[in-house]
Scaffold this motif. Structure first.
Motif, PDB file in Angstrom:
ATOM      1  N   MET A   1       0.844  -1.176   0.000  1.00  0.00           N
ATOM      2  CA  MET A   1       0.000   0.000   0.000  1.00  0.00           C
ATOM      3  C   MET A   1       0.888   1.237   0.000  1.00  0.00           C
ATOM      4  SD  MET A   1      -3.307   0.603   0.110  1.00  0.00           S
ATOM      5  CE  MET A   1      -4.194   2.088   0.213  1.00  0.00           C
ATOM      6  N   ILE A   2       0.329   2.358   0.325  1.00  0.00           N
ATOM      7  CA  ILE A   2       1.063   3.611   0.300  1.00  0.00           C
ATOM      8  C   ILE A   2       1.741   3.844   1.642  1.00  0.00           C
ATOM      9  CG2 ILE A   2       0.774   6.103   0.135  1.00  0.00           C
ATOM     10  CD1 ILE A   2      -1.234   5.653  -2.006  1.00  0.00           C
ATOM     11  N   ASP A   3       2.936   4.354   1.587  1.00  0.00           N
ATOM     12  CA  ASP A   3       3.734   4.640   2.775  1.00  0.00           C
ATOM     13  C   ASP A   3       3.004   5.647   3.665  1.00  0.00           C
ATOM     14  OD1 ASP A   3       5.744   5.085   4.595  1.00  0.00           O
ATOM     15  OD2 ASP A   3       7.029   6.192   3.201  1.00  0.00           O
ATOM     16  N   PRO A   4       2.812   5.315   4.947  1.00  0.00           N
ATOM     17  CA  PRO A   4       2.119   6.245   5.861  1.00  0.00           C
ATOM     18  C   PRO A   4       2.805   7.605   5.951  1.00  0.00           C
ATOM     19  CG  PRO A   4       2.325   4.088   6.881  1.00  0.00           C
ATOM     20  CD  PRO A   4       3.119   4.048   5.598  1.00  0.00           C
ATOM     21  N   LYS A   5       4.126   7.648   5.808  1.00  0.00           N
ATOM     22  CA  LYS A   5       4.842   8.935   5.850  1.00  0.00           C
ATOM     23  C   LYS A   5       4.400   9.820   4.687  1.00  0.00           C
ATOM     24  CE  LYS A   5       9.308  11.097   6.386  1.00  0.00           C
ATOM     25  NZ  LYS A   5       8.690  12.349   6.693  1.00  0.00           N
ATOM     26  N   LYS A   6       4.182   9.207   3.515  1.00  0.00           N
ATOM     27  CA  LYS A   6       3.710   9.995   2.371  1.00  0.00           C
ATOM     28  C   LYS A   6       2.318  10.551   2.637  1.00  0.00           C
ATOM     29  CE  LYS A   6       6.525   7.855  -1.161  1.00  0.00           C
ATOM     30  NZ  LYS A   6       6.581   7.218  -2.451  1.00  0.00           N
ATOM     31  N   LEU A   7       1.461   9.735   3.289  1.00  0.00           N
ATOM     32  CA  LEU A   7       0.130  10.241   3.644  1.00  0.00           C
ATOM     33  C   LEU A   7       0.240  11.403   4.608  1.00  0.00           C
ATOM     34  CD1 LEU A   7      -2.025   7.023   4.073  1.00  0.00           C
ATOM     35  CD2 LEU A   7      -2.094   8.680   2.227  1.00  0.00           C
ATOM     36  N   ASP A   8       1.143  11.295   5.580  1.00  0.00           N
ATOM     37  CA  ASP A   8       1.363  12.391   6.523  1.00  0.00           C
ATOM     38  C   ASP A   8       1.809  13.653   5.787  1.00  0.00           C
ATOM     39  OD1 ASP A   8       0.677  10.914   8.771  1.00  0.00           O
ATOM     40  OD2 ASP A   8       2.753  10.346   9.210  1.00  0.00           O
ATOM     41  N   ASP A   9       2.722  13.484   4.832  1.00  0.00           N
ATOM     42  CA  ASP A   9       3.218  14.627   4.061  1.00  0.00           C
ATOM     43  C   ASP A   9       2.098  15.283   3.262  1.00  0.00           C
ATOM     44  OD1 ASP A   9       5.751  14.166   5.041  1.00  0.00           O
ATOM     45  OD2 ASP A   9       6.467  13.142   3.225  1.00  0.00           O
ATOM     46  N   ILE A  10       1.261  14.453   2.611  1.00  0.00           N
ATOM     47  CA  ILE A  10       0.149  15.000   1.826  1.00  0.00           C
ATOM     48  C   ILE A  10      -0.834  15.724   2.734  1.00  0.00           C
ATOM     49  CG2 ILE A  10      -1.849  14.405   0.401  1.00  0.00           C
ATOM     50  CD1 ILE A  10      -0.140  12.070  -0.734  1.00  0.00           C
ATOM     51  N   ALA A  11      -1.173  15.093   3.862  1.00  0.00           N
ATOM     52  CA  ALA A  11      -2.099  15.718   4.812  1.00  0.00           C
ATOM     53  C   ALA A  11      -1.522  17.037   5.328  1.00  0.00           C
ATOM     54  CB  ALA A  11      -2.398  14.763   5.962  1.00  0.00           C
ATOM     55  N   GLN A  12      -0.216  17.053   5.610  1.00  0.00           N
ATOM     56  CA  GLN A  12       0.432  18.274   6.098  1.00  0.00           C
ATOM     57  C   GLN A  12       0.385  19.370   5.034  1.00  0.00           C
ATOM     58  OE1 GLN A  12       1.630  18.712   9.264  1.00  0.00           O
ATOM     59  NE2 GLN A  12       1.765  20.843   8.650  1.00  0.00           N
ATOM     60  N   LYS A  13       0.644  19.015   3.786  1.00  0.00           N
ATOM     61  CA  LYS A  13       0.601  20.012   2.710  1.00  0.00           C
ATOM     62  C   LYS A  13      -0.803  20.569   2.542  1.00  0.00           C
ATOM     63  CE  LYS A  13       4.546  18.269   0.164  1.00  0.00           C
ATOM     64  NZ  LYS A  13       5.054  17.581  -1.013  1.00  0.00           N
ATOM     65  N   LEU A  14      -1.812  19.688   2.664  1.00  0.00           N
ATOM     66  CA  LEU A  14      -3.188  20.173   2.563  1.00  0.00           C
ATOM     67  C   LEU A  14      -3.512  21.145   3.697  1.00  0.00           C
ATOM     68  CD1 LEU A  14      -5.051  16.893   1.556  1.00  0.00           C
ATOM     69  CD2 LEU A  14      -4.826  18.960   0.175  1.00  0.00           C
ATOM     70  N   SER A  15      -3.104  20.791   4.908  1.00  0.00           N
ATOM     71  CA  SER A  15      -3.407  21.683   6.037  1.00  0.00           C
ATOM     72  C   SER A  15      -2.591  22.975   5.947  1.00  0.00           C
ATOM     73  CB  SER A  15      -3.179  20.978   7.371  1.00  0.00           C
ATOM     74  OG  SER A  15      -1.825  20.666   7.553  1.00  0.00           O
ATOM     75  N   ASP A  16      -1.371  22.915   5.415  1.00  0.00           N
ATOM     76  CA  ASP A  16      -0.557  24.124   5.250  1.00  0.00           C
ATOM     77  C   ASP A  16      -1.166  25.077   4.229  1.00  0.00           C
ATOM     78  OD1 ASP A  16       1.274  23.274   7.115  1.00  0.00           O
ATOM     79  OD2 ASP A  16       2.746  22.571   5.629  1.00  0.00           O
ATOM     80  N   SER A  17      -1.912  24.536   3.283  1.00  0.00           N
ATOM     81  CA  SER A  17      -2.493  25.380   2.236  1.00  0.00           C
ATOM     82  C   SER A  17      -3.779  26.077   2.684  1.00  0.00           C
ATOM     83  CB  SER A  17      -2.767  24.550   0.985  1.00  0.00           C
ATOM     84  OG  SER A  17      -3.822  23.634   1.216  1.00  0.00           O
ATOM     85  N   MET A  18      -4.227  25.768   3.892  1.00  0.00           N
ATOM     86  CA  MET A  18      -5.451  26.374   4.410  1.00  0.00           C
ATOM     87  C   MET A  18      -5.200  27.850   4.730  1.00  0.00           C
ATOM     88  SD  MET A  18      -7.525  23.878   4.229  1.00  0.00           S
ATOM     89  CE  MET A  18      -8.910  24.582   5.049  1.00  0.00           C
ATOM     90  N   PRO A  19      -6.243  28.668   4.655  1.00  0.00           N
ATOM     91  CA  PRO A  19      -6.098  30.084   5.011  1.00  0.00           C
ATOM     92  C   PRO A  19      -5.635  30.257   6.457  1.00  0.00           C
ATOM     93  CG  PRO A  19      -8.206  29.682   3.939  1.00  0.00           C
ATOM     94  CD  PRO A  19      -7.570  28.351   4.174  1.00  0.00           C
ATOM     95  N   GLU A  20      -4.996  31.371   6.727  1.00  0.00           N
ATOM     96  CA  GLU A  20      -4.404  31.630   8.043  1.00  0.00           C
ATOM     97  C   GLU A  20      -5.437  31.550   9.171  1.00  0.00           C
ATOM     98  OE1 GLU A  20      -1.269  31.801  10.280  1.00  0.00           O
ATOM     99  OE2 GLU A  20      -1.048  32.008   8.124  1.00  0.00           O
TER     100      GLU A  20
END
Length: 79
Positions: A1-20
């Motif tokens: 399956m997909i590496d959990p670290k990659k999921l963490d990175d994707i989730a982090q990038k999504l949350s970082d892109s949220m408005p301030e």
């Protein structure tokens, strides 16, 4: 399956892109993004890279055996 670290990175990038203004809930959103990603990816019929590579090698050996059998059959038919 997909590496959990990659999921963490994707989730982090999504949350970082949220408005301030929404970044106060950043940690919670990151967890939710990760959970949603895991759920959706689990629904897909995916195989691991290792399994894919193994099946590729099996297919290659099968093709080689088939070609050898075809040559033997052709030799027998020519006799």
């Amino acid at each position: 399956m997909i590496d959990p670290k990659k999921l963490d990175d994707i989730a982090q990038k999504l949350s970082d892109s949220m408005p301030e203004q929404l970044k106060t809930a950043k940690h919670e959103m990151s967890k939710q993004f990760k959970q949603i990603l895991q759920t959706q990816l689990a629904k897909l019929d995916l195989v691991s890279r290792e399994e894919f590579d193994t099946q590729t090698q099996v297919l290659l050996r099968t093709r080689q055996k088939l070609e050898a059998l075809e040559l033997k059959l052709q030799e027998l038919e020519n006799r």
